[in-house]
Design a protein around this motif. Structure first.
Motif, PDB file in Angstrom:
ATOM      1  N   VAL A 195      50.985  45.165  11.523  1.00 46.65           N
ATOM      2  CA  VAL A 195      49.934  46.114  11.900  1.00 46.65           C
ATOM      3  C   VAL A 195      48.602  45.441  11.586  1.00 46.65           C
ATOM      4  O   VAL A 195      48.409  44.949  10.472  1.00 46.65           O
ATOM      5  CB  VAL A 195      50.037  47.428  11.096  1.00 46.65           C
ATOM      6  N   THR A 196      47.707  45.379  12.573  1.00 41.82           N
ATOM      7  CA  THR A 196      46.359  44.903  12.256  1.00 41.82           C
ATOM      8  C   THR A 196      45.457  46.123  12.155  1.00 41.82           C
ATOM      9  O   THR A 196      45.646  47.097  12.874  1.00 41.82           O
ATOM     10  CB  THR A 196      45.803  43.929  13.320  1.00 41.82           C
ATOM     11  N   ALA A 197      44.509  46.076  11.227  1.00 38.49           N
ATOM     12  CA  ALA A 197      43.701  47.276  10.972  1.00 38.49           C
ATOM     13  C   ALA A 197      42.289  46.900  10.543  1.00 38.49           C
ATOM     14  O   ALA A 197      42.032  45.770  10.108  1.00 38.49           O
ATOM     15  CB  ALA A 197      44.365  48.102   9.870  1.00 38.49           C
ATOM     16  N   GLY A 198      41.414  47.901  10.654  1.00 39.32           N
ATOM     17  CA  GLY A 198      40.053  47.739  10.141  1.00 39.32           C
ATOM     18  C   GLY A 198      39.152  46.937  11.069  1.00 39.32           C
ATOM     19  O   GLY A 198      39.543  46.546  12.161  1.00 39.32           O
ATOM     20  N   ALA A 277      43.424  46.994  14.901  1.00 37.22           N
ATOM     21  CA  ALA A 277      42.135  46.532  14.345  1.00 37.22           C
ATOM     22  C   ALA A 277      41.058  46.536  15.424  1.00 37.22           C
ATOM     23  O   ALA A 277      41.351  46.376  16.605  1.00 37.22           O
ATOM     24  CB  ALA A 277      42.298  45.120  13.792  1.00 37.22           C
ATOM     25  N   ALA A 278      39.823  46.720  14.990  1.00 36.55           N
ATOM     26  CA  ALA A 278      38.686  46.614  15.909  1.00 36.55           C
ATOM     27  C   ALA A 278      38.118  45.207  15.735  1.00 36.55           C
ATOM     28  O   ALA A 278      37.281  44.969  14.854  1.00 36.55           O
ATOM     29  CB  ALA A 278      37.648  47.668  15.576  1.00 36.55           C
ATOM     30  N   VAL A 279      38.627  44.300  16.549  1.00 37.34           N
ATOM     31  CA  VAL A 279      38.267  42.881  16.397  1.00 37.34           C
ATOM     32  C   VAL A 279      36.990  42.609  17.189  1.00 37.34           C
ATOM     33  O   VAL A 279      36.888  42.987  18.352  1.00 37.34           O
ATOM     34  CB  VAL A 279      39.405  41.986  16.935  1.00 37.34           C
ATOM     35  N   SER A 280      36.072  41.936  16.552  1.00 34.74           N
ATOM     36  CA  SER A 280      34.822  41.617  17.244  1.00 34.74           C
ATOM     37  C   SER A 280      35.104  40.650  18.401  1.00 34.74           C
ATOM     38  O   SER A 280      35.849  39.683  18.248  1.00 34.74           O
ATOM     39  CB  SER A 280      33.858  40.963  16.252  1.00 34.74           C
ATOM     40  N   ASP A 281      34.522  40.933  19.561  1.00 34.88           N
ATOM     41  CA  ASP A 281      34.706  40.035  20.715  1.00 34.88           C
ATOM     42  C   ASP A 281      33.815  38.805  20.595  1.00 34.88           C
ATOM     43  O   ASP A 281      34.057  37.782  21.231  1.00 34.88           O
ATOM     44  CB  ASP A 281      34.346  40.766  22.016  1.00 34.88           C
ATOM     45  N   TYR A 282      32.757  38.950  19.824  1.00 33.88           N
ATOM     46  CA  TYR A 282      31.795  37.849  19.684  1.00 33.88           C
ATOM     47  C   TYR A 282      31.481  37.584  18.225  1.00 33.88           C
ATOM     48  O   TYR A 282      31.541  38.498  17.402  1.00 33.88           O
ATOM     49  CB  TYR A 282      30.479  38.199  20.402  1.00 33.88           C
ATOM     50  N   ALA A 283      31.158  36.318  17.938  1.00 35.80           N
ATOM     51  CA  ALA A 283      30.709  35.940  16.589  1.00 35.80           C
ATOM     52  C   ALA A 283      29.479  35.044  16.762  1.00 35.80           C
ATOM     53  O   ALA A 283      29.382  34.340  17.775  1.00 35.80           O
ATOM     54  CB  ALA A 283      31.813  35.183  15.871  1.00 35.80           C
ATOM     55  N   PRO A 284      28.558  35.050  15.793  1.00 40.36           N
ATOM     56  CA  PRO A 284      27.414  34.129  15.917  1.00 40.36           C
ATOM     57  C   PRO A 284      27.925  32.701  16.129  1.00 40.36           C
ATOM     58  O   PRO A 284      28.884  32.279  15.460  1.00 40.36           O
ATOM     59  CB  PRO A 284      26.712  34.265  14.566  1.00 40.36           C
ATOM     60  N   ALA A 285      27.296  31.997  17.082  1.00 42.53           N
ATOM     61  CA  ALA A 285      27.780  30.652  17.442  1.00 42.53           C
ATOM     62  C   ALA A 285      27.736  29.726  16.240  1.00 42.53           C
ATOM     63  O   ALA A 285      28.516  28.795  16.111  1.00 42.53           O
ATOM     64  CB  ALA A 285      26.946  30.099  18.582  1.00 42.53           C
ATOM     65  N   GLU A 286      26.804  30.009  15.362  1.00 45.86           N
ATOM     66  CA  GLU A 286      26.636  29.125  14.210  1.00 45.86           C
ATOM     67  C   GLU A 286      26.513  29.965  12.951  1.00 45.86           C
ATOM     68  O   GLU A 286      25.806  30.976  12.937  1.00 45.86           O
ATOM     69  CB  GLU A 286      25.321  28.365  14.419  1.00 45.86           C
ATOM     70  N   MET A 287      27.223  29.570  11.893  1.00 49.61           N
ATOM     71  CA  MET A 287      27.066  30.254  10.596  1.00 49.61           C
ATOM     72  C   MET A 287      26.067  29.423   9.778  1.00 49.61           C
ATOM     73  O   MET A 287      26.308  28.239   9.510  1.00 49.61           O
ATOM     74  CB  MET A 287      28.446  30.336   9.922  1.00 49.61           C
ATOM     75  N   LEU A 288      24.943  30.035   9.470  1.00 48.30           N
ATOM     76  CA  LEU A 288      23.888  29.288   8.780  1.00 48.30           C
ATOM     77  C   LEU A 288      24.223  29.140   7.289  1.00 48.30           C
ATOM     78  O   LEU A 288      24.765  30.072   6.682  1.00 48.30           O
ATOM     79  CB  LEU A 288      22.556  30.016   8.948  1.00 48.30           C
ATOM     80  N   ASP A 289      23.905  28.006   6.732  1.00 47.44           N
ATOM     81  CA  ASP A 289      24.211  27.759   5.316  1.00 47.44           C
ATOM     82  C   ASP A 289      23.287  28.534   4.389  1.00 47.44           C
ATOM     83  O   ASP A 289      23.639  28.852   3.262  1.00 47.44           O
ATOM     84  CB  ASP A 289      24.084  26.262   4.989  1.00 47.44           C
ATOM     85  N   HIS A 290      22.080  28.816   4.873  1.00 47.11           N
ATOM     86  CA  HIS A 290      21.094  29.502   4.038  1.00 47.11           C
ATOM     87  C   HIS A 290      20.585  30.742   4.741  1.00 47.11           C
ATOM     88  O   HIS A 290      20.654  30.849   5.967  1.00 47.11           O
ATOM     89  CB  HIS A 290      19.919  28.561   3.721  1.00 47.11           C
ATOM     90  N   LYS A 291      20.077  31.662   3.945  1.00 47.02           N
ATOM     91  CA  LYS A 291      19.574  32.922   4.494  1.00 47.02           C
ATOM     92  C   LYS A 291      18.456  32.648   5.515  1.00 47.02           C
ATOM     93  O   LYS A 291      17.529  31.882   5.227  1.00 47.02           O
ATOM     94  CB  LYS A 291      19.050  33.796   3.350  1.00 47.02           C
ATOM     95  N   LEU A 292      18.621  33.290   6.677  1.00 46.53           N
ATOM     96  CA  LEU A 292      17.634  33.121   7.741  1.00 46.53           C
ATOM     97  C   LEU A 292      16.299  33.730   7.311  1.00 46.53           C
ATOM     98  O   LEU A 292      16.254  34.886   6.894  1.00 46.53           O
ATOM     99  CB  LEU A 292      18.171  33.862   8.978  1.00 46.53           C
ATOM    100  N   LYS A 293      15.242  32.938   7.406  1.00 47.95           N
ATOM    101  CA  LYS A 293      13.925  33.414   6.954  1.00 47.95           C
ATOM    102  C   LYS A 293      13.210  34.176   8.074  1.00 47.95           C
ATOM    103  O   LYS A 293      13.399  33.874   9.257  1.00 47.95           O
ATOM    104  CB  LYS A 293      13.060  32.217   6.542  1.00 47.95           C
TER     105      LYS A 293
END
Ligand SMILES: Cc1cc2nc3c(=O)[nH]c(=O)nc-3n(C[C@H](O)[C@H](O)[C@H](O)COP(=O)(O)O)c2cc1C
Length: 400
Positions: A195-198, A277-293
């Motif tokens: 079962v996938t969930a959440g 589960a409600a799986v996101s269809d999209y994810a940010p293309a890039e995961m930034l290493d530091h908090k976006l200013k």
């Protein structure tokens, strides 16, 4: 000939129980009747005795046969117990194991299959306590004879009318003809279910992410019901506030990619997959290493497609039965039918998430099950824990 023990409790619909006794007797069932004290404010034991041609039981302490303990023997005599009408009070007592009269003592003392036909004022029915008690009974294996909508004695036109005697008779006929699942001999016994969930969460930077409103309640309820029916359950879940049900293996994940990997790894050895589960269809293309200013002007973020887990499972299934979910805000049936075909899924369970009184974070939902063979089954609006039972009951009769 099958033996039916009819328990009548103190609701206005008690008069319908006389008709039910008559219909059951005419259909060749052997019927014995128990009445609560309050039921006798509405109907008399004599009416049932005359129609059923059998003794009627009202008091645990009037032992009619010295050779047996009446409330134990009576429960064992029955092939099925039907509580009709079932008051909110008796439902609450049964859900809490209270045994303070003939009806509740008999029911607590037997493993005989039980059917329950609630009948009450709509607010009593929708009251959180009553719904919680019904969910408890449903999870304990009681069969639910759902009340209909219509004119209630209290003056409202709403849900709360006792199921009609003819329909109850049909359900019992179905049960004894093996068309209704016997939860003790569930088809899910020994089956490996995923079962996938959440929700999933897709990170943009160390503090921000894209997610959705899924609470995981439906998936967790399905996992629990499957486990109670004897399935070996793996629950692959995004972050929720819920505790994993007992005897269920919980695999916590965060992103769609992690969910995909976790499902893929176990898919070969799985018999049935519930993709709630409600799986996101999209994810940010890039995961930034530091908090976006913060910067001057607007921000544009590029999103990439996440893996289509259901499509992968549809393309790679050999023995597995796939149950997909479709949460839509419009054209629900068309979209569900399309998903059924394009993803090679066996059943799509569709709902309208545009209705904020049900769906995502709510305890309630309203589903329609669309089967590959064109069959559509409307499950109506219920608590998710009850819907989980209905979904599995439905699959028990249709899943080969
Ligand atoms: C006129 C009248 C009608 C009632 N109808 C209902 C009913 O339809 N459903 C219900 O749950 N309770 C109904 N009640 C309240 C129950 O009788 C009451 O909760 C009682 O304690 C139930 O007892 P029992 O569950 O032991 O039979 C009604 C009470 C009265 C006075």
């Amino acid at each position: 000939m099958k033996n039916i023990l009819l328990a009548v409790t103190g609701g206005i619909a008690a008069y319908k129980a006389i008709d039910l006794t008559s219909k059951l007797t005419q259909a060749d069932y052997e019927v014995r009747v128990m009445l609560t004290d309050h039921a006798q404010e509405f109907v008399t034991p004599l009416a049932f005795q005359a129609i059923g041609r059998n003794p009627v039981y009202t008091n645990t302490f009037i032992e009619q046969n010295p050779e047996e303990i009446q409330h134990v023997a009576l429960g064992d005599w029955a092939d099925a117990i039907v509580v009709a009408p079932a008051t909110a009070n008796t439902i609450a007592k049964l859900a809490n194991g209270i045994a303070d009269d003939m009806v509740t003592s008999t029911i607590l003392a037997t493993e005989t299959p039980k059917f329950i036909a609630p009948a009450m004022n709509v607010h009593m029915y929708e009251n959180k306590r009553t719904q919680h008690n019904l969910a408890t009974l449903s999870a304990d294996g009681y069969y639910f004879l759902e009340p209909g909508e219509g004119f209630l004695a209290c003056g409202y036109v709403a849900k709360g009318r006792m199921e009609e005697p003819l329909q109850i008779l049909e359900r019992l006929n179905q049960y004894f003809n093996n068309d209704l699942p016997n939860k003790k001999n569930s088809k899910f016994k020994g089956v490996h279910a995923i079962v996938t969930a959440g929700p999933t969460i897709e990170e943009l930077d160390p503090v921000r992410y894209l997610s959705n409103r899924s609470s995981g309640k439906m998936g967790y309820a399905l996992a629990e019901s499957l486990s109670k029916r004897g399935a070996k359950v793996t629950l692959i879940s995004g972050p929720t506030h819920l505790d994993a049900p007992k005897n269920v293996e919980l695999i916590p994940i965060e992103s769609a990619q992690q969910m995909f990997e976790a499902v893929k790894l176990r898919f070969d050895s799985t018999d049935i997959v519930f993709k709630s589960a409600a799986v996101s269809d999209y994810a940010p293309a890039e995961m930034l290493d530091h908090k976006l200013k913060k910067q001057a002007g607007d921000l544009t973020v590029t999103f990439k497609r996440t893996p289509d887990i259901l499509k992968y499972l549809g393309e790679n299934k050999h023995k597995q039965f796939l149950v997909g979910f479709a949460a839509e805000t419009q054209n629900i049936e068309t979209y569900a039918q399309k998903k059924l075909k394009s993803k090679n899924v066996d059943v799509i369970i569709a709902n309208n998430v545009g209705d904020r009184t049900i769906g995502f974070s709510s305890d309630d939902n309203a589903y329609t099950m669309y089967y590959k063979n064109g069959k559509a089954v409307e499950l109506g609006k219920h608590k998710k824990v009850i819907l989980a039972e209905h979904i599995l009951d439905n699959l028990e009769t249709r899943w080969q």
